[in-house]
Write an enzyme that holds these catalytic residues in place. Structure first.
Site, PDB file in Angstrom:
ATOM      1  N   ASN A   1      -5.732  -3.284   4.064  1.00 26.73           N
ATOM      2  CA  ASN A   1      -5.731  -4.614   3.437  1.00 26.73           C
ATOM      3  C   ASN A   1      -4.343  -5.124   3.110  1.00 26.73           C
ATOM      4  O   ASN A   1      -4.187  -6.290   2.761  1.00 26.73           O
ATOM      5  CB  ASN A   1      -6.502  -4.566   2.098  1.00 26.73           C
ATOM      6  CG  ASN A   1      -7.971  -4.819   2.280  1.00 26.73           C
ATOM      7  OD1 ASN A   1      -8.433  -5.090   3.379  1.00 26.73           O
ATOM      8  ND2 ASN A   1      -8.710  -4.699   1.193  1.00 26.73           N
TER       9      ASN A   1
ATOM     10  N   LYS B   1     -10.342  -1.223  -2.005  1.00 29.55           N
ATOM     11  CA  LYS B   1     -11.416  -2.007  -2.611  1.00 29.55           C
ATOM     12  C   LYS B   1     -12.656  -2.219  -1.750  1.00 29.55           C
ATOM     13  O   LYS B   1     -13.703  -2.560  -2.267  1.00 29.55           O
ATOM     14  CB  LYS B   1     -10.866  -3.377  -3.021  1.00 29.55           C
ATOM     15  CG  LYS B   1      -9.880  -3.257  -4.176  1.00 29.55           C
ATOM     16  CD  LYS B   1      -9.242  -4.595  -4.487  1.00 29.55           C
ATOM     17  CE  LYS B   1      -7.982  -4.410  -5.325  1.00 29.55           C
ATOM     18  NZ  LYS B   1      -6.919  -5.341  -4.941  1.00 29.55           N
TER      19      LYS B   1
ATOM     20  N   THR C   1       4.592   5.220   3.803  1.00 31.80           N
ATOM     21  CA  THR C   1       4.493   4.924   2.372  1.00 31.80           C
ATOM     22  C   THR C   1       5.750   5.395   1.645  1.00 31.80           C
ATOM     23  O   THR C   1       6.133   6.564   1.763  1.00 31.80           O
ATOM     24  CB  THR C   1       3.242   5.608   1.783  1.00 31.80           C
ATOM     25  OG1 THR C   1       2.094   5.075   2.444  1.00 31.80           O
ATOM     26  CG2 THR C   1       3.129   5.372   0.285  1.00 31.80           C
TER      27      THR C   1
ATOM     28  N   HIS D   1      14.185  -7.041  -1.490  1.00 30.12           N
ATOM     29  CA  HIS D   1      12.811  -7.141  -0.994  1.00 30.12           C
ATOM     30  C   HIS D   1      12.048  -8.200  -1.769  1.00 30.12           C
ATOM     31  O   HIS D   1      12.493  -8.674  -2.813  1.00 30.12           O
ATOM     32  CB  HIS D   1      12.076  -5.793  -1.140  1.00 30.12           C
ATOM     33  CG  HIS D   1      12.498  -4.760  -0.135  1.00 30.12           C
ATOM     34  ND1 HIS D   1      13.579  -3.935  -0.327  1.00 30.12           N
ATOM     35  CD2 HIS D   1      11.979  -4.432   1.084  1.00 30.12           C
ATOM     36  CE1 HIS D   1      13.713  -3.133   0.721  1.00 30.12           C
ATOM     37  NE2 HIS D   1      12.760  -3.419   1.601  1.00 30.12           N
TER      38      HIS D   1
ATOM     39  N   LYS E   1       7.079  -5.890  -4.098  1.00 28.30           N
ATOM     40  CA  LYS E   1       7.404  -4.481  -3.820  1.00 28.30           C
ATOM     41  C   LYS E   1       7.501  -3.708  -5.136  1.00 28.30           C
ATOM     42  O   LYS E   1       8.160  -4.138  -6.081  1.00 28.30           O
ATOM     43  CB  LYS E   1       8.720  -4.371  -3.037  1.00 28.30           C
ATOM     44  CG  LYS E   1       9.066  -2.921  -2.684  1.00 28.30           C
ATOM     45  CD  LYS E   1      10.139  -2.846  -1.619  1.00 28.30           C
ATOM     46  CE  LYS E   1      10.542  -1.415  -1.301  1.00 28.30           C
ATOM     47  NZ  LYS E   1       9.431  -0.601  -0.758  1.00 28.30           N
TER      48      LYS E   1
HETATM   49  N1  LIG Z   1       8.228   2.830   6.469  1.00 31.74           N
HETATM   50  C1  LIG Z   1       8.293   1.514   6.761  1.00 31.74           C
HETATM   51  O1  LIG Z   1       8.806   1.112   7.841  1.00 31.74           O
HETATM   52  C2  LIG Z   1       7.729   0.537   5.788  1.00 31.74           C
HETATM   53  C3  LIG Z   1       7.160   1.003   4.641  1.00 31.74           C
HETATM   54  N2  LIG Z   1       6.545   0.132   3.786  1.00 31.74           N
HETATM   55  C4  LIG Z   1       5.838   0.762   2.675  1.00 31.74           C
HETATM   56  O2  LIG Z   1       4.451   0.733   2.998  1.00 31.74           O
HETATM   57  C5  LIG Z   1       3.690   0.676   1.803  1.00 31.74           C
HETATM   58  C6  LIG Z   1       2.729  -0.503   1.864  1.00 31.74           C
HETATM   59  O3  LIG Z   1       3.461  -1.704   1.837  1.00 31.74           O
HETATM   60  P1  LIG Z   1       2.694  -3.106   1.798  1.00 31.74           P
HETATM   61  O4  LIG Z   1       1.752  -3.196   2.941  1.00 31.74           O
HETATM   62  O5  LIG Z   1       3.730  -4.142   1.621  1.00 31.74           O
HETATM   63  O6  LIG Z   1       1.872  -2.926   0.420  1.00 31.74           O
HETATM   64  P2  LIG Z   1       0.529  -3.646  -0.050  1.00 31.74           P
HETATM   65  O7  LIG Z   1       0.519  -3.559  -1.537  1.00 31.74           O
HETATM   66  O8  LIG Z   1       0.427  -4.990   0.598  1.00 31.74           O
HETATM   67  O9  LIG Z   1      -0.625  -2.723   0.555  1.00 31.74           O
HETATM   68  C7  LIG Z   1      -0.945  -1.471   0.017  1.00 31.74           C
HETATM   69  C8  LIG Z   1      -2.256  -0.991   0.610  1.00 31.74           C
HETATM   70  O10 LIG Z   1      -2.558   0.286   0.043  1.00 31.74           O
HETATM   71  C9  LIG Z   1      -3.895   0.264  -0.451  1.00 31.74           C
HETATM   72  N3  LIG Z   1      -4.004   1.100  -1.655  1.00 31.74           N
HETATM   73  C10 LIG Z   1      -3.381   0.941  -2.834  1.00 31.74           C
HETATM   74  N4  LIG Z   1      -3.742   1.887  -3.708  1.00 31.74           N
HETATM   75  C11 LIG Z   1      -4.636   2.647  -3.070  1.00 31.74           C
HETATM   76  C12 LIG Z   1      -5.383   3.776  -3.434  1.00 31.74           C
HETATM   77  N5  LIG Z   1      -5.279   4.339  -4.655  1.00 31.74           N
HETATM   78  N6  LIG Z   1      -6.195   4.331  -2.496  1.00 31.74           N
HETATM   79  C13 LIG Z   1      -6.277   3.783  -1.263  1.00 31.74           C
HETATM   80  N7  LIG Z   1      -5.606   2.706  -0.862  1.00 31.74           N
HETATM   81  C14 LIG Z   1      -4.790   2.148  -1.755  1.00 31.74           C
HETATM   82  C15 LIG Z   1      -4.165  -1.180  -0.800  1.00 31.74           C
HETATM   83  O11 LIG Z   1      -5.576  -1.411  -0.817  1.00 31.74           O
HETATM   84  P3  LIG Z   1      -6.180  -2.695  -1.582  1.00 31.74           P
HETATM   85  O12 LIG Z   1      -5.570  -3.884  -0.915  1.00 31.74           O
HETATM   86  O13 LIG Z   1      -7.622  -2.578  -1.345  1.00 31.74           O
HETATM   87  O14 LIG Z   1      -5.741  -2.550  -3.016  1.00 31.74           O
HETATM   88  C16 LIG Z   1      -3.457  -1.891   0.338  1.00 31.74           C
HETATM   89  O15 LIG Z   1      -4.271  -1.916   1.483  1.00 31.74           O
HETATM   90  C17 LIG Z   1       4.701   0.609   0.663  1.00 31.74           C
HETATM   91  O16 LIG Z   1       4.935   1.911   0.187  1.00 31.74           O
HETATM   92  C18 LIG Z   1       5.956   0.071   1.345  1.00 31.74           C
HETATM   93  O17 LIG Z   1       7.131   0.402   0.675  1.00 31.74           O
HETATM   94  C19 LIG Z   1       6.497  -1.199   4.016  1.00 31.74           C
HETATM   95  C20 LIG Z   1       7.077  -1.720   5.141  1.00 31.74           C
HETATM   96  C21 LIG Z   1       7.752  -0.888   6.115  1.00 31.74           C
HETATM   97  O1  LIG Z   2       7.904  -2.449   0.837  1.00 33.10           O
HETATM   98  C1  LIG Z   2       8.449  -3.001   1.825  1.00 33.10           C
HETATM   99  O2  LIG Z   2       8.222  -4.173   2.123  1.00 33.10           O
HETATM  100  C2  LIG Z   2       9.377  -2.200   2.639  1.00 33.10           C
HETATM  101  N1  LIG Z   2       9.491  -0.932   2.355  1.00 33.10           N
HETATM  102  C3  LIG Z   2      10.260   0.035   3.040  1.00 33.10           C
HETATM  103  C4  LIG Z   2      11.274   0.649   2.108  1.00 33.10           C
HETATM  104  O3  LIG Z   2      10.945   0.933   0.944  1.00 33.10           O
HETATM  105  O4  LIG Z   2      12.404   0.889   2.524  1.00 33.10           O
HETATM  106  C5  LIG Z   2      10.815  -0.464   4.349  1.00 33.10           C
HETATM  107  C6  LIG Z   2      11.155  -1.927   4.398  1.00 33.10           C
HETATM  108  O5  LIG Z   2      12.392  -2.134   3.817  1.00 33.10           O
HETATM  109  C7  LIG Z   2      10.072  -2.806   3.790  1.00 33.10           C
END
Ligand SMILES: NC(=O)C1=CN([C@@H]2O[C@H](COP(=O)(O)OP(=O)(O)OC[C@H]3O[C@@H](n4cnc5c(N)ncnc54)[C@H](OP(=O)(O)O)[C@@H]3O)[C@@H](O)[C@H]2O)C=CC1
Ligand SMILES: O=C(O)C1=N[C@H](C(=O)O)C[C@H](O)C1
Length: 243
Positions: free
Chosen positions: A19, A46, A99, A154, A158
């Site tokens: 989501n 959710k 994550t 960011h 975030k």
């Molecule tokens: N490594 C990389 O290249 C990148 C890493 N990231 C990282 O990815 C992660 C997600 O980012 P982003 O998509 O922006 O975050 P969001 O907050 O938009 O999405 C988080 C997701 O995790 C789910 N979630 C949250 N808590 C739980 C739980 N307890 N159990 C199961 N599912 C859960 C949420 O579900 P629900 O919506 O139902 O609450 C949602 O689908 C972050 O840690 C971010 O820093 C982001 C971009 C790039």
């Molecule tokens: O949460 C984000 O959006 C992102 N998270 C990653 C990080 O913590 O470095 C990667 C990217 O910068 C986007």
């Protein structure tokens, strides 16, 4: 029994964090590659069990009800991480995770999981950041005694700071002998920007990466998933993938 996996059969992909901002990009891009991926399920906190656009949806509390898969791709939050890692180890699924904000204990659990399953975690799945990390290490080594500061920006939603990428760039600077400091800004809808500044009296170098679309991370993670799905158990790094 699992069907035998052949190079011509699509990889069965389970998406954890579906989501979210990253989850939505991953769903869209994976659906555009039906020869490479079959989406067997989308997991979020959710939802209950239902089907959206042909993809079965599961709440994270129902993870064990999800169909068999070859690889789980996880972009969620640290509080969801232990559950998805335990699921992958218990059921023998490969795991790609992006994550960030995970603890030292969770990192140690990733290392331990590598004894049982193929697992690849990266703070950033863009090629540009991988190259930047290499440049930062080389610059730090070439500039002993310079001040090294990492500034990351960011979007306001975030949760973790410094970003995972900033910490990775800090590790790279550390490999080059520097002791970096961090600064974090949260503003508007910035996708992700990282600057590593090297400064001394009279001169300054800035190395900057700007992400303008989450698709770069999602494409990198899907590339990693296709690469990892058929590997033996180990804790892989993004450098293994990029060669
Ligand atoms: N490594 C990389 O290249 C990148 C890493 N990231 C990282 O990815 C992660 C997600 O980012 P982003 O998509 O922006 O975050 P969001 O907050 O938009 O999405 C988080 C997701 O995790 C789910 N979630 C949250 N808590 C739980 C739980 N307890 N159990 C199961 N599912 C859960 C949420 O579900 P629900 O919506 O139902 O609450 C949602 O689908 C972050 O840690 C971010 O820093 C982001 C971009 C790039
Ligand atoms: O949460 C984000 O959006 C992102 N998270 C990653 C990080 O913590 O470095 C990667 C990217 O910068 C986007």
């Amino acid at each position: 029994m699992d069907e035998p996996i052949t190079p011509t059969s699509p990889i069965r992909l389970l998406l954890h964090g579906a989501n979210g901002r990253m989850g939505q990009a991953l769903l869209r891009l994976a659906a555009e590659q039906p020869d490479t991926f079959t989406l067997v399920g989308a997991v979020s906190r959710k939802v209950g069990q239902r089907v959206i656009d042909g993809v079965p949806q599961f709440a994270s509390s129902e993870l064990t009800a999800a169909p068999e898969c070859d690889v789980v791709v996880d972009f969620s939050l640290p509080e969801a991480f232990d559950g998805v890692l335990a699921y992958c180890v218990e059921h023998g699924r490969a795991l790609v995770s992006g994550t960030t904000g995970i603890s030292d204990t969770q990192r140690a659990a990733l290392d331990a999981a590598g004894q049982r399953i193929p697992v690849l975690w990266a703070s950033n799945f863009s090629l540009g950041v991988a190259v930047l990390a290499d440049l930062v290490e080389r610059a730090a080594r070439a500039l002993p005694g310079w001040d090294v500061d990492i500034v990351e920006q960011h979007h306001v939603r975030k949760l973790d700071a410094p970003s995972g990428t900033a910490l990775t760039l800090g590790d790279a600077a550390g490999q080059g002998g520097a002791i970096p400091r961090y600064a974090s800004l949260r503003a508007g809808d910035i996708v992700g920007e990282h600057t590593v500044q090297f400064a001394t009296l009279g001169e300054r170098i800035e190395l900057t990466h700007r992400a303008t679309s989450r698709d770069i991370f999602a494409r990198g993670a899907l590339h990693a998933a296709a690469w990892l799905a058929r590997r033996p158990p180990a804790r892989y790094r993004i450098g293994d993938l990029l060669g």
